[in-house]
Design a protein around this motif. Structure first.
Motif, PDB file in Angstrom:
ATOM      1  N   GLN A  26      -1.405   0.494  19.148  1.00  0.00           N
ATOM      2  CA  GLN A  26      -0.396  -0.558  19.094  1.00  0.00           C
ATOM      3  C   GLN A  26      -0.992  -1.900  18.672  1.00  0.00           C
ATOM      4  N   ARG A  27      -2.237  -1.874  18.204  1.00  0.00           N
ATOM      5  CA  ARG A  27      -2.954  -3.114  17.920  1.00  0.00           C
ATOM      6  C   ARG A  27      -3.393  -3.174  16.461  1.00  0.00           C
TER       7      ARG A  27
ATOM      8  N   THR B 192       4.329   1.852  15.276  1.00  0.00           N
ATOM      9  CA  THR B 192       3.507   3.050  15.347  1.00  0.00           C
ATOM     10  C   THR B 192       4.383   4.281  15.492  1.00  0.00           C
TER      11      THR B 192
ATOM     12  N   ARG C 270       0.054   9.241  16.217  1.00  0.00           N
ATOM     13  CA  ARG C 270      -0.789   8.267  16.902  1.00  0.00           C
ATOM     14  C   ARG C 270      -2.226   8.760  17.099  1.00  0.00           C
TER      15      ARG C 270
ATOM     16  N   HIS D 103      -0.479  -2.937  28.810  1.00  0.00           N
ATOM     17  CA  HIS D 103       0.839  -2.649  28.241  1.00  0.00           C
ATOM     18  C   HIS D 103       1.371  -3.970  27.715  1.00  0.00           C
ATOM     19  N   SER D 104       1.742  -3.992  26.448  1.00  0.00           N
ATOM     20  CA  SER D 104       2.187  -5.249  25.845  1.00  0.00           C
ATOM     21  C   SER D 104       3.585  -5.634  26.300  1.00  0.00           C
TER      22      SER D 104
ATOM     23  N   HIS E 255       5.827  -1.508  17.992  1.00  0.00           N
ATOM     24  CA  HIS E 255       4.653  -2.015  17.283  1.00  0.00           C
ATOM     25  C   HIS E 255       4.515  -1.400  15.892  1.00  0.00           C
TER      26      HIS E 255
ATOM     27  N   GLU F  68       7.456   1.855  23.334  1.00  0.00           N
ATOM     28  CA  GLU F  68       6.471   0.780  23.180  1.00  0.00           C
ATOM     29  C   GLU F  68       5.741   0.919  21.846  1.00  0.00           C
ATOM     30  N   MET F  69       5.353   2.148  21.508  1.00  0.00           N
ATOM     31  CA  MET F  69       4.667   2.380  20.234  1.00  0.00           C
ATOM     32  C   MET F  69       5.548   2.002  19.053  1.00  0.00           C
ATOM     33  N   ARG F  70       6.774   2.464  19.078  1.00  0.00           N
ATOM     34  CA  ARG F  70       7.670   2.223  17.935  1.00  0.00           C
ATOM     35  C   ARG F  70       7.895   0.730  17.720  1.00  0.00           C
TER      36      ARG F  70
END
Length: 275
Positions: free
Chosen positions: A88-89, A127, A132, A36-37, A125, A121-123
Motif C-alpha cells: 500500500q506504499r 493495489t 499483492r 494501518h493507514s 491505495h 484498504e488495499m484498493r
C-alpha cells in the motif's frame, strides 16, 4: 532469545517516546509497531481475529514517524515495523523512510513487511488484492536496488523506474534486515527468496510452537525467526525459547501511559529468566 514488544501505537495510548524509554529502561530489546493507514467505512473483508474490528485499527499512528520519535530518546532499542503494509506504499518513498530511520537511529532498524488482509484498504491505495504477493516481491527487489546502488533502476511487471539517485543509504549493510510477515506457504516462500528472517504470528499454544518453527527450516533453511504478538504467558515464552526462536515480541495492549508502565513492569518480571 531476545524479547521485545509489538503494539498498536495510537492517539489514545502512551506516546512513542515514553514507551521507548520505558522499554529500554527495563532492558527490553525492541519495539515493533503495526501499520494501518485507514479503515474503509464499508469494511467487508472479515477481520482475521474474528468479530468486530478492534478500535486500535482505526487510530494507528504512522509507524515511521512514531519510530523516529522512539529513536530520538533511546540508544540501543531495536526499532521495527511489525509489519509495514508495503503493497500500500510508494516504493521509492518507503526506501527513503527506512534508510532515514536507520541513519538517525544509528543502524537499529528491522524492516518487517507483509501483504495485509483488508482488501478495501488495499484498493483505496490502488493495489489489486489479487496480485499483492507479486507486487510485494518486486517492491522488495526494487528497494534493495535503491539501498545498494548509487544509480538504481528497476523494471518489472508491477514496479518500474529508470535510473535514480536516492540518499541516504542505510547504515546497516547490505541493508536493514527484512523480515517477512505472514503464516502461509506464500510467506515462507517469500522468506526464502527475499527475506532475511521470518515474522510469523504467535500460534498461541505451546504444543504448536515446534511444528510452526520447523516449517521455516523446511522451506528457507536457517534464517532467524521473530515471533510477533506473543501472549505474555510464561509457558508460551518458554516454548518459543526451547524451540529456538531468535526473538519474540510480546503483545502490548494499547493503553494510556500509567497503565502501560504497570504492564511493562509485569512483562519484565515475567521474562527475567531470559535476560
Amino acid at each position: 532469545m531476545k524479547i521485545g514488544v509489538t503494539t498498536f501505537m495510537t492517539d489514545e495510548g502512551i506516546r512513542p517516546a515514553p514507551l521507548a524509554k520505558a522499554l529500554e529502561e527495563r532492558a527490553f530489546d525492541s519495539l515493533f509497531l503495526h501499520e494501518h493507514s485507514h479503515v474503509a467505512v464499508k469494511q467487508e473483508t472479515p477481520f482475521p481475529g474474528g468479530g468486530a474490528l478492534p478500535r486500535v485499527y482505526y487510530r494507528t499512528l504512522d509507524p515511521f514517524v512514531a519510530l523516529t520519535a522512539a529513536a530520538a530518546v533511546t540508544d540501543n532499542l531495536v526499532l521495527g515495523t511489525g509489519v509495514a503494509l508495503l503493497v500500500q506504499r510508494d516504493v521509492i518513498h518507503t526506501a527513503k523512510q527506512v534508510a532515514s530511520l536507520d541513519l538517525v537511529s544509528g543502524g537499529r532498524v528491522i524492516f518487517g513487511v507483509g501483504t495485509g488482509w483488508s482488501r478495501e484498504e488495499m484498493r483505496n491505495h490502488g493495489t489489486d488484492p489479487r496480485t499483492r504477493g507479486k507486487l510485494l516481491n518486486e517492491q522488495l527487489a526494487a528497494i534493495k536496488e535503491i539501498w545498494s546502488k548509487d544509480k538504481a533502476e528497476f523494471h518489472g511487471e508491477h514496479i518500474g523506474f529508470d535510473p535514480i539517485f536516492s540518499w541516504p543509504k542505510p547504515v546497516q549493510r547490505p541493508h536493514p534486515p527484512i523480515y517477512i510477515g505472514g503464516d502461509g506457504e506464500a510467506a515462507l516462500a517469500r522468506v526464502a527468496a527475499h527475506g532475511d528472517g521470518w515474522m510469523p504470528h504467535s500460534v498461541g499454544h505451546p504444543a504448536r510452537v515446534p511444528p510452526q518453527l520447523n516449517r521455516l527450516a523446511e522451506v528457507a533453511g536457517d534464517k532467524p525467526v521473530m515471533v510477533a504478538s506473543v501472549s505474555a504467558r510464561s509457558e508460551l515464552i518458554a516454548a518459543y525459547a526451547e524451540a529456538g526462536a531468535d526473538h519474540v515480541a510480546l503483545s502490548l495492549p494499547t493503553q494510556p501511559e500509567p497503565e502501560t508502565l504497570r504492564m511493562l513492569d509485569m512483562f519484565a518480571a515475567l521474562v527475567s529468566d531470559y535476560r
